[in-house]
Scaffold this active site. Structure first.
Site, PDB file in Angstrom:
ATOM      1  N   HIS A 293       6.769  10.678  11.988  1.00 15.54           N
ATOM      2  CA  HIS A 293       7.650  11.799  12.323  1.00 15.54           C
ATOM      3  C   HIS A 293       6.854  13.094  12.518  1.00 15.54           C
ATOM      4  O   HIS A 293       6.765  13.615  13.629  1.00 15.54           O
ATOM      5  CB  HIS A 293       8.702  11.963  11.219  1.00 15.54           C
ATOM      6  CG  HIS A 293       9.707  13.036  11.490  1.00 15.54           C
ATOM      7  ND1 HIS A 293      10.444  13.630  10.496  1.00 15.54           N
ATOM      8  CD2 HIS A 293      10.096  13.645  12.638  1.00 15.54           C
ATOM      9  CE1 HIS A 293      11.245  14.539  11.025  1.00 15.54           C
ATOM     10  NE2 HIS A 293      11.046  14.573  12.322  1.00 15.54           N
TER      11      HIS A 293
ATOM     12  N   HIS B  74       6.202  16.031  15.927  1.00 10.34           N
ATOM     13  CA  HIS B  74       6.135  17.491  15.814  1.00 10.34           C
ATOM     14  C   HIS B  74       4.751  18.049  16.148  1.00 10.34           C
ATOM     15  O   HIS B  74       4.610  18.917  17.016  1.00 10.34           O
ATOM     16  CB  HIS B  74       6.531  17.915  14.399  1.00 10.34           C
ATOM     17  CG  HIS B  74       7.990  17.812  14.126  1.00 10.34           C
ATOM     18  ND1 HIS B  74       8.835  18.897  14.147  1.00 10.34           N
ATOM     19  CD2 HIS B  74       8.772  16.739  13.828  1.00 10.34           C
ATOM     20  CE1 HIS B  74      10.070  18.512  13.874  1.00 10.34           C
ATOM     21  NE2 HIS B  74      10.059  17.205  13.670  1.00 10.34           N
TER      22      HIS B  74
ATOM     23  N   HIS C 133      11.276  11.049  18.942  1.00  9.39           N
ATOM     24  CA  HIS C 133      11.709  11.909  17.842  1.00  9.39           C
ATOM     25  C   HIS C 133      13.140  11.608  17.416  1.00  9.39           C
ATOM     26  O   HIS C 133      13.443  11.559  16.221  1.00  9.39           O
ATOM     27  CB  HIS C 133      11.585  13.387  18.210  1.00  9.39           C
ATOM     28  CG  HIS C 133      12.013  14.290  17.094  1.00  9.39           C
ATOM     29  ND1 HIS C 133      13.245  14.908  17.072  1.00  9.39           N
ATOM     30  CD2 HIS C 133      11.390  14.644  15.941  1.00  9.39           C
ATOM     31  CE1 HIS C 133      13.356  15.614  15.958  1.00  9.39           C
ATOM     32  NE2 HIS C 133      12.246  15.472  15.253  1.00  9.39           N
TER      33      HIS C 133
ATOM     34  N   ASN D 242      14.152  10.568  13.548  1.00  4.97           N
ATOM     35  CA  ASN D 242      14.680  11.717  12.813  1.00  4.97           C
ATOM     36  C   ASN D 242      16.154  11.604  12.445  1.00  4.97           C
ATOM     37  O   ASN D 242      16.528  11.801  11.293  1.00  4.97           O
ATOM     38  CB  ASN D 242      14.467  12.999  13.620  1.00  4.97           C
ATOM     39  CG  ASN D 242      14.979  14.225  12.879  1.00  4.97           C
ATOM     40  OD1 ASN D 242      14.390  14.660  11.895  1.00  4.97           O
ATOM     41  ND2 ASN D 242      16.096  14.780  13.333  1.00  4.97           N
TER      42      ASN D 242
ATOM     43  N   ILE E   5      14.727  20.094  15.637  1.00  4.06           N
ATOM     44  CA  ILE E   5      15.050  20.146  14.210  1.00  4.06           C
ATOM     45  C   ILE E   5      13.993  19.364  13.445  1.00  4.06           C
ATOM     46  O   ILE E   5      13.399  18.432  13.983  1.00  4.06           O
ATOM     47  CB  ILE E   5      16.453  19.573  13.912  1.00  4.06           C
ATOM     48  CG1 ILE E   5      16.824  19.735  12.434  1.00  4.06           C
ATOM     49  CG2 ILE E   5      16.513  18.108  14.306  1.00  4.06           C
ATOM     50  CD1 ILE E   5      16.957  21.137  11.967  1.00  4.06           C
TER      51      ILE E   5
END
Length: 448
Positions: free
Chosen positions: A106, A111, A298, A302, A448
């Site tokens: 993740h 990110h 993602h 997530n 997010i």
């Protein structure tokens, strides 16, 4: 079936966190109320495409006070004692999986690795450049949410360090995993092939097709459909804007400077795995990969976190007690035999840690009311170009078909990994969602 046959027929699978975690076992154990092992979990693939665990291997290297390595294998067990030992071992592995998922799959692969693409795109490409317009939606809010994560989640003494297995070594673990990161393995097909979960083949037309090792693999089944829709959209887009000259891509100075900055400035430590950017085909793959990481990858890692990790016993984020078979304590064994559930509770996160994790998973899994979902709205400049407008409408149509296909698959009773008593329907790749926690929806970007 013997082991050799099972390997030959691709029926054995391993969840291997041994080498990744072993360097941190002693370090973590020096922190109060925390422990760690290296772990391997072996699975057998049944004929109905379900995986059955065969055993868990937990390993502790030589540490201060005990110069010998400790290692033990825990099978699922049939008698009560072995079943409870299995539950304890499973809790350790789940905490390892939670840690690697959060810090590597993740945080790192989505990110962190998106940041250089976003920065280089804004630094090197004009806002009128077609590749800027193509990729810009995939960077929405990413820099902001990453700044918030560095401040509150992965900061020293932050939520991750307090509630996940590698504690204050969490960012170090992520950095160590980054050394193995390669751009050419971030697209879904290449990722699946690299992990042994798919085999690349060629259909009669010469097009790549991917045969899954586990046929009923919801993430891969749905993800490949989304990847294909993205790929077709990017292909038509690139072919339209780079149609004039054979060397249009390699002669695009802005584009070449962009790709060079991503490698030399954004990821200077990574020397392998960078494809060339000389042809339209190269550009299509690069752009599709970046778009996939920001959207499908993602979203899949997530937005299901609260569904699976919000109930801590289902997926503990940390383990606080050693396996009692490690020390062979007579009193500890007696306590275990009398009240095994108490040993499990002491292994789980504390109430404070569990509450923090639940709140974090809740927030991370939530879609905001202003979320922009993949394929939702056409960029104004594209709407003025009939060819691009038509290609985008085709993209939207494929995404609608994907939603219907996912519903169809989830209703198929032959697919045991997505249909059955207590099975959560797999809907992570459905493009659109309502606000809130839905377990559905693929935003354009890491927002997010």
């Amino acid at each position: 079936m013997n082991v050799a046959d099972a390997l030959k027929k691709k029926r054995l699978f391993v969840l291997d966190y041994h080498d990744t975690l072993m360097p941190y076992v002693q370090k973590v154990r020096e922190i109060e109320d925390k422990t760690l092992y290296g772990s391997r979990t072996l699975f057998f693939l049944n004929s109905d495409d379900t995986l059955v665990p065969l055993g868990i291997e937990l390993t502790r290297p030589p540490i201060k006070g005990d110069p010998k390595q400790w290692k033990e294998i825990f099978p699922p067990g049939t008698n009560s004692t072995d079943v409870w030992l299995w539950r304890l071992a499973k809790a350790h592995v789940l905490s390892h999986d939670s840690c690697i998922h959060q810090l590597v799959i993740h945080w790192l692969r989505a990110h962190c690795c998106m940041e250089p693409y976003a920065i280089a795109t804004n630094r090197r490409l004009s806002t009128m450049h077609p590749i800027y317009r193509l990729l810009h939606p995939h960077f929405r809010y990413t820099m902001r949410i990453n700044a918030n994560a560095r401040k509150n989640l992965i900061s020293a003494g932050g939520i991750i360090e307090d509630t996940f297995s590698t504690a204050s070594y969490s960012v170090e673990l992520s950095s160590l995993a980054y050394k193995e990161w390669r751009f050419d393995l971030q697209g879904l097909p290449d990722d699946l092939v690299h992990r042994g979960m798919a085999e690349r083949k060629t259909d009669p037309s010469g097009r790549d097709v991917f045969e899954l090792t586990i046929k009923d693999y919801p993430f891969a089944n749905d993800g490949l459909l989304l990847w294909d829709a993205l790929w077709q959209w990017v292909t038509k887009y690139v072919n339209h804007y780079y149609a004039d000259a054979e060397n249009a891509v390699i002669n695009d100075e802005e584009l070449q400077a962009w790709w060079k900055e991503i490698q030399d400035k954004g990821h200077p430590d990574i020397k392998e795995g960078w494809p060339k950017l000389e042809t339209k085909e190269h550009l299509i793959k690069i752009a599709s990969t970046i778009a996939w990481v920001g959207s499908g990858h993602h979203a899949s890692v997530n937005f299901l976190q609260y569904a699976y990790g919000g109930y801590i016993p289902n997926r503990p984020s940390i383990a606080r007690a050693n396996m009692l078979t490690e020390n062979r304590s007579v009193s500890g064994r007696k306590e275990f035999l009398n009240q095994p559930e108490e040993k499990l509770k002491k292994l789980f996160p504390t109430e404070d840690q569990a509450t923090k994790v639940m709140k974090t998973m809740f927030l991370l899994s939530m879609h905001s009311p202003d979320e922009e979902y993949i394929g939702d709205d056409i960029e104004p400049a594209w709407d003025l170009d009939q060819s691009i407008s038509n290609a985008f409408e085709e993209f939207k149509t494929k995404l609608m078909m994907l939603e219907n296909k996912i519903d169809e698959l989830n209703q198929n009773e032959d697919l045991k990994n997505r249909n059955g008593a207590g099975i959560i329907p797999y809907e992570a790749m459905k493009p659109r969602s309502n606000p809130g926690i839905t377990g559905i929806g693929v935003p354009y970007s890491i927002s997010i």
